[in-house]
Write a protein that holds these residues in place. Structure first.
Motif, PDB file in Angstrom:
ATOM      1  N   GLU A  38       0.857  -1.183   0.000  1.00 25.70           N
ATOM      2  CA  GLU A  38       0.000   0.000   0.000  1.00 25.70           C
ATOM      3  C   GLU A  38       0.889   1.227   0.000  1.00 25.70           C
ATOM      4  O   GLU A  38       2.109   1.121   0.126  1.00 25.70           O
ATOM      5  CB  GLU A  38      -0.933   0.004   1.206  1.00 25.70           C
ATOM      6  CG  GLU A  38      -0.250  -0.117   2.542  1.00 25.70           C
ATOM      7  CD  GLU A  38      -1.240  -0.261   3.679  1.00 25.70           C
ATOM      8  OE1 GLU A  38      -1.420   0.730   4.401  1.00 25.70           O
ATOM      9  OE2 GLU A  38      -1.808  -1.351   3.825  1.00 25.70           O
ATOM     10  N   PHE A  39       0.282   2.390  -0.159  1.00 29.67           N
ATOM     11  CA  PHE A  39       1.043   3.633  -0.229  1.00 29.67           C
ATOM     12  C   PHE A  39       0.175   4.775   0.266  1.00 29.67           C
ATOM     13  O   PHE A  39      -1.029   4.623   0.461  1.00 29.67           O
ATOM     14  CB  PHE A  39       1.517   3.896  -1.665  1.00 29.67           C
ATOM     15  CG  PHE A  39       0.381   4.087  -2.645  1.00 29.67           C
ATOM     16  CD1 PHE A  39      -0.048   5.352  -3.007  1.00 29.67           C
ATOM     17  CD2 PHE A  39      -0.259   2.988  -3.199  1.00 29.67           C
ATOM     18  CE1 PHE A  39      -1.100   5.525  -3.897  1.00 29.67           C
ATOM     19  CE2 PHE A  39      -1.315   3.142  -4.090  1.00 29.67           C
ATOM     20  CZ  PHE A  39      -1.737   4.419  -4.440  1.00 29.67           C
ATOM     21  N   HIS A  40       0.790   5.922   0.467  1.00 28.92           N
ATOM     22  CA  HIS A  40       0.075   7.112   0.916  1.00 28.92           C
ATOM     23  C   HIS A  40       0.443   8.269  -0.003  1.00 28.92           C
ATOM     24  O   HIS A  40       1.625   8.474  -0.301  1.00 28.92           O
ATOM     25  CB  HIS A  40       0.468   7.469   2.348  1.00 28.92           C
ATOM     26  CG  HIS A  40      -0.050   8.799   2.794  1.00 28.92           C
ATOM     27  ND1 HIS A  40      -1.340   8.975   3.227  1.00 28.92           N
ATOM     28  CD2 HIS A  40       0.545  10.000   2.850  1.00 28.92           C
ATOM     29  CE1 HIS A  40      -1.510  10.248   3.540  1.00 28.92           C
ATOM     30  NE2 HIS A  40      -0.374  10.888   3.316  1.00 28.92           N
ATOM     31  N   CYS A  41      -0.561   9.001  -0.453  1.00 22.90           N
ATOM     32  CA  CYS A  41      -0.284  10.207  -1.244  1.00 22.90           C
ATOM     33  C   CYS A  41      -1.461  11.163  -1.133  1.00 22.90           C
ATOM     34  O   CYS A  41      -2.557  10.775  -0.750  1.00 22.90           O
ATOM     35  CB  CYS A  41       0.004   9.857  -2.696  1.00 22.90           C
ATOM     36  SG  CYS A  41      -1.398   9.195  -3.591  1.00 22.90           S
ATOM     37  N   SER A  42      -1.195  12.410  -1.467  1.00 24.64           N
ATOM     38  CA  SER A  42      -2.263  13.412  -1.377  1.00 24.64           C
ATOM     39  C   SER A  42      -3.123  13.430  -2.629  1.00 24.64           C
ATOM     40  O   SER A  42      -4.278  13.814  -2.566  1.00 24.64           O
ATOM     41  CB  SER A  42      -1.670  14.797  -1.131  1.00 24.64           C
ATOM     42  OG  SER A  42      -0.854  15.173  -2.224  1.00 24.64           O
TER      43      SER A  42
END
Length: 132
Positions: free
Chosen positions: A80-84
């Motif tokens: 998984e990943f996190h971004c705006s």
């Protein structure tokens, strides 16, 4: 806060001993792409002999875009990943004083706002589904 530590591998062990299960990181660099090698090392540090993550989950975050997501996911083995996933749009301000700058001129236009972009979220999600 993790990305500001002196020794990330030691800090990781401390976090695990305290019961943390997730660490959002850019790999102690300006972006997840720049810190990719450290993100991979962190994930490898918590792998069991069978290749399963025993504790710790490291979603990469920081500067993730449609152009670099595949490389980041493949290079980090992240699930998984996190971004705006933001885009700039014109603000709704009616009156605009051209003689005054409130400091935004260095980072973004004065009468612009950044908002989550549904199209970017969908594109990033499709890229991730192709890889994961």
């Amino acid at each position: 806060a993790f990305d500001m530590v002196h020794d990330p591998l030691v800090a990781l062990e401390t976090l695990i001993s305290l019961g943390f299960e997730r660490v959002l990181t850019s790999g102690c660099d300006s972006s997840a792409l720049e810190g990719l090698s450290l993100i991979k090392r962190l994930a490898e540090q918590v792998m069991s002999p069978a290749g399963c993550v025993t504790s710790g989950l490291f979603p990469p975050g920081g500067g993730i875009t449609e152009r670099n997501l595949q490389r980041i996911l493949e290079g980090s083995a992240a699930s998984e990943f996190h971004c705006s996933a933001r885009s700039a749009r014109d603000s709704g301000m009616k009156f605009r004083n051209p003689n005054v700058a409130m400091g935004a001129s260095f980072s973004a236009p004065e009468y612009s706002i950044k908002v989550a972009d549904v199209a970017k979220v969908r594109t990033l999600n499709a890229i991730a589904k192709n890889i994961l």
